[in-house]
Design an enzyme around this catalytic site. Sequence first.
Site, short mmCIF file in Angstrom:
data_model
loop_
_atom_site.label_atom_id
_atom_site.label_comp_id
_atom_site.label_asym_id
_atom_site.label_seq_id
_atom_site.Cartn_x
_atom_site.Cartn_y
_atom_site.Cartn_z
N GLY A 1 26.11 -7.87 41.61
CA GLY A 1 27.12 -8.63 42.34
C GLY A 1 26.67 -8.86 43.78
CG HIS A 2 26.21 -5.56 46.48
ND1 HIS A 2 26.27 -4.45 45.69
CD2 HIS A 2 27.23 -5.46 47.36
CE1 HIS A 2 27.30 -3.70 46.06
NE2 HIS A 2 27.89 -4.28 47.06
CD GLN B 1 35.27 -0.58 54.65
OE1 GLN B 1 34.71 -1.23 55.53
NE2 GLN B 1 35.31 -0.99 53.38
CG MET C 1 28.49 -5.57 37.86
SD MET C 1 26.82 -6.10 38.23
CE MET C 1 26.26 -6.41 36.56
NE ARG D 1 35.27 3.60 46.19
CZ ARG D 1 35.53 2.79 47.23
NH1 ARG D 1 35.69 1.50 47.04
NH2 ARG D 1 35.61 3.28 48.45
O1 PAF Z 1 33.15 -5.07 50.74
C1 PAF Z 1 32.52 -4.17 51.33
O2 PAF Z 1 31.53 -3.64 50.86
C2 PAF Z 1 33.02 -3.72 52.70
O3 PAF Z 1 34.41 -3.72 52.76
C3 PAF Z 1 32.42 -4.54 53.86
C4 PAF Z 1 32.88 -5.98 53.80
C5 PAF Z 1 30.91 -4.46 53.82
C6 PAF Z 1 32.90 -3.98 55.20
O4 PAF Z 1 32.49 -2.66 55.36
#
Ligand code: PAF
Length: 280
Positions: free
Chosen positions: A36-37, A61, A184, A187
């Site tokens: 996905g990334h 976060q 995907m 986690r």
């Molecule tokens: O989606 C993520 O992986 C995170 O929330 C992000 C956008 C990299 C911010 O830390």
Amino acid sequence: MKLIESMAEIRLMCDALRREGKRIGLVPTMGYLHDGHLTLVNRARRAADVVIATIFVNPTQFAAGEDLSTYPRDPDGDRRKLEEAGCDILYLPRHDEIYPDGFASYVTVEGLALKYEGAFRPTHFRGVATIVAKFFNIMNPDVAVFGRKDAQQVAVIRQVIRDLSYGVRLIVEDTVREPDGLAMSSRNVYLSPEEREESLSISRALGAARDAIAGGVPVDEAEHLLRATLSPVIVLDYADIIDPRTFEHGVDGGELLGIFAGRVGRTRLIDNMVMSAVEG
Ligand code: PAF
């Protein structure tokens, strides 16, 4: 691929690229990269001349008791994957530069950021909005690419871009799924084989609701079907059909997104599926 850890260096690099007339594409991540990334990196390559990915497990976060300390990491694997995907620069921010001693300024988003994920994770979007705004300030990218799997995060970032007048273009890429339908996610590695099996009911349930809507079933009934199709072992936070622009409850004939969040064992998963799109 060039690795940069210093904030001053990435700033200078971005300034120099802009002077050369190069368009910068940003892909912010927290690492432990999956396909996905890499889709986001590919999309950024098509939209910009230079692709910068960031890997930073952003502490603000995560709430106390969440998985900050155990968040999966694979720095070597991530570097290799980004290199193979054609990423030009990997920015690995230093914690003390992002959050210097005495850090006290955050970006808070109201309205849609208070619902759903915002209600279950009250400080989450403040952390996301703050780090993303900082990345925009540091690198001033032309485009930034995010995944639709975090649909509410995308809506929050869109709001930040608009409200704080960032000149960046937001690109949203569709969720990439495993062959069996599981969205995907970094986690997913936490799931036992049995939990993974139960997790398949999430995309099944979203798909069933989508098909029901396509067949003319009213939103409320489709929402009922969505919840009823989920495995009973899932501890549900929410499974709703909403308007993706406002995150208010969806209305028949409107633009609709099915959203899910819940716990499978100790792992909290989120997913969503477009149920119906409105032209224009
Ligand atoms: O989606 C993520 O992986 C995170 O929330 C992000 C956008 C990299 C911010 O830390």
